[in-house]
Design a protein around this motif. Sequence first.
Motif, PDB file in Angstrom:
ATOM      1  N   ALA A  22      43.025  47.804  37.259  1.00  0.00           N
ATOM      2  CA  ALA A  22      42.266  46.695  36.668  1.00  0.00           C
ATOM      3  C   ALA A  22      42.554  45.365  37.346  1.00  0.00           C
ATOM      4  O   ALA A  22      41.726  44.445  37.299  1.00  0.00           O
ATOM      5  N   THR A  23      43.711  45.259  37.991  1.00  0.00           N
ATOM      6  CA  THR A  23      44.104  43.979  38.590  1.00  0.00           C
ATOM      7  C   THR A  23      43.086  43.493  39.620  1.00  0.00           C
ATOM      8  O   THR A  23      42.701  42.318  39.626  1.00  0.00           O
ATOM      9  N   LEU A  24      42.665  44.371  40.487  1.00  0.00           N
ATOM     10  CA  LEU A  24      41.720  43.980  41.530  1.00  0.00           C
ATOM     11  C   LEU A  24      40.389  43.536  40.942  1.00  0.00           C
ATOM     12  O   LEU A  24      39.694  42.697  41.520  1.00  0.00           O
ATOM     13  N   ARG A  25      40.050  44.069  39.785  1.00  0.00           N
ATOM     14  CA  ARG A  25      38.769  43.735  39.171  1.00  0.00           C
ATOM     15  C   ARG A  25      38.800  42.421  38.402  1.00  0.00           C
ATOM     16  O   ARG A  25      37.777  41.743  38.297  1.00  0.00           O
ATOM     17  N   ASN A  26      39.963  42.059  37.832  1.00  0.00           N
ATOM     18  CA  ASN A  26      39.964  40.888  36.943  1.00  0.00           C
ATOM     19  C   ASN A  26      40.704  39.672  37.475  1.00  0.00           C
ATOM     20  O   ASN A  26      40.572  38.580  36.929  1.00  0.00           O
ATOM     21  N   ARG A  27      41.473  39.838  38.547  1.00  0.00           N
ATOM     22  CA  ARG A  27      42.339  38.726  38.960  1.00  0.00           C
ATOM     23  C   ARG A  27      41.560  37.498  39.404  1.00  0.00           C
ATOM     24  O   ARG A  27      41.962  36.361  39.141  1.00  0.00           O
ATOM     25  N   GLY A  28      40.425  37.685  40.083  1.00  0.00           N
ATOM     26  CA  GLY A  28      39.651  36.544  40.534  1.00  0.00           C
ATOM     27  C   GLY A  28      39.073  35.747  39.385  1.00  0.00           C
ATOM     28  O   GLY A  28      39.147  34.515  39.366  1.00  0.00           O
ATOM     29  N   ALA A  29      38.522  36.442  38.397  1.00  0.00           N
ATOM     30  CA  ALA A  29      37.933  35.765  37.238  1.00  0.00           C
ATOM     31  C   ALA A  29      39.001  35.051  36.419  1.00  0.00           C
ATOM     32  O   ALA A  29      38.786  33.940  35.929  1.00  0.00           O
ATOM     33  N   ILE A  30      40.161  35.686  36.282  1.00  0.00           N
ATOM     34  CA  ILE A  30      41.258  35.054  35.540  1.00  0.00           C
ATOM     35  C   ILE A  30      41.732  33.805  36.274  1.00  0.00           C
ATOM     36  O   ILE A  30      41.961  32.754  35.666  1.00  0.00           O
ATOM     37  N   ALA A  31      41.874  33.903  37.588  1.00  0.00           N
ATOM     38  CA  ALA A  31      42.338  32.751  38.370  1.00  0.00           C
ATOM     39  C   ALA A  31      41.399  31.560  38.220  1.00  0.00           C
ATOM     40  O   ALA A  31      41.844  30.413  38.117  1.00  0.00           O
ATOM     41  N   GLU A  32      40.086  31.811  38.185  1.00  0.00           N
ATOM     42  CA  GLU A  32      39.131  30.720  38.039  1.00  0.00           C
ATOM     43  C   GLU A  32      39.314  30.014  36.693  1.00  0.00           C
ATOM     44  O   GLU A  32      39.220  28.788  36.610  1.00  0.00           O
ATOM     45  N   CYS A  33      39.595  30.778  35.648  1.00  0.00           N
ATOM     46  CA  CYS A  33      39.847  30.171  34.329  1.00  0.00           C
ATOM     47  C   CYS A  33      41.158  29.393  34.324  1.00  0.00           C
ATOM     48  O   CYS A  33      41.259  28.325  33.723  1.00  0.00           O
ATOM     49  N   LEU A  34      42.149  29.930  34.998  1.00  0.00           N
ATOM     50  CA  LEU A  34      43.454  29.271  35.026  1.00  0.00           C
ATOM     51  C   LEU A  34      43.399  27.913  35.718  1.00  0.00           C
ATOM     52  O   LEU A  34      44.192  27.017  35.383  1.00  0.00           O
ATOM     53  N   ARG A  35      42.458  27.719  36.643  1.00  0.00           N
ATOM     54  CA  ARG A  35      42.404  26.471  37.411  1.00  0.00           C
ATOM     55  C   ARG A  35      42.221  25.249  36.523  1.00  0.00           C
ATOM     56  O   ARG A  35      42.720  24.176  36.833  1.00  0.00           O
ATOM     57  N   GLY A  36      41.535  25.394  35.449  1.00  0.00           N
ATOM     58  CA  GLY A  36      41.324  24.241  34.594  1.00  0.00           C
ATOM     59  C   GLY A  36      42.309  24.133  33.445  1.00  0.00           C
ATOM     60  O   GLY A  36      42.170  23.239  32.604  1.00  0.00           O
ATOM     61  N   ILE A  37      43.292  25.025  33.428  1.00  0.00           N
ATOM     62  CA  ILE A  37      44.200  25.082  32.281  1.00  0.00           C
ATOM     63  C   ILE A  37      45.664  24.904  32.666  1.00  0.00           C
ATOM     64  O   ILE A  37      46.414  24.217  31.970  1.00  0.00           O
ATOM     65  N   LEU A  38      46.074  25.515  33.760  1.00  0.00           N
ATOM     66  CA  LEU A  38      47.483  25.413  34.153  1.00  0.00           C
ATOM     67  C   LEU A  38      47.831  23.991  34.583  1.00  0.00           C
ATOM     68  O   LEU A  38      46.983  23.271  35.120  1.00  0.00           O
ATOM     69  N   PRO A  39      49.071  23.581  34.366  1.00  0.00           N
ATOM     70  CA  PRO A  39      49.498  22.264  34.851  1.00  0.00           C
ATOM     71  C   PRO A  39      49.521  22.273  36.379  1.00  0.00           C
ATOM     72  O   PRO A  39      49.580  23.336  37.002  1.00  0.00           O
ATOM     73  N   PRO A  40      49.466  21.095  37.019  1.00  0.00           N
ATOM     74  CA  PRO A  40      49.433  21.051  38.486  1.00  0.00           C
ATOM     75  C   PRO A  40      50.725  21.553  39.121  1.00  0.00           C
ATOM     76  O   PRO A  40      50.721  21.996  40.274  1.00  0.00           O
TER      77      PRO A  40
END
Length: 208
Positions: A22-40
């Motif tokens: 599942a990692t290869l399928r979801n990692r890109g979408a998760i990373a895009e969401c994380l960009r606006g949420i994780l601290p710099p």
Amino acid sequence: MADPTPWIVAEDHGDVRKHAPATLRNRGAIAECLRGILPPFGLVLEIASGSGEHAAYFAQEFPAIDWQPSDPDPTALVSIAAWTDGLANVRAPVMLDAAADLWPVATADAILCINMVHIAPWEATLGLMAGAARLLTTGAPLILYGPYRRAGVPTAESNEAFDQSLKARDPRWGLRDVEAVTAAAVGFALDRLIEMPANNLFLVYRRT
């Protein structure tokens, strides 16, 4: 739906790395969401890192952030170390049981937990919330990803089948209600809910 097989071992018997399809399928979408949420910058604690593939991918996507992977499974820790070998912003993985009263990490700037809540007893979710409340400061995010049920929203047939397969493997497992998870998140407020591919949800809680 989430992948019913958490991981498979690499075919090369000399390779200690596990592989979660599942990692290869979801990692890109998760990373895009994380960009606006994780601290710099700062430290992200990942709970239930599993194979370590997510940690390796996110560490490269967010090089200014330090990553602390963890898992309660000793074989997972070996796999995580192998996948993240050579990445300067990834700390050595630590053994951490989310349900435990004591965690081997004292503080974090964000906590990320992918595909654990449904493949663990409810006590692990309660422990996750309690531990996150201890570690995070006001405004810091606790981020969950996986399949969930929602009141008033029909559950996809694939997720219903997945829920039954989980309960057949362990009656303590199964899809959780977003409302129940939110109620368990004492000291947190649900900041956002994002619908993701394959009938998964991305939940962001903020420490109050």
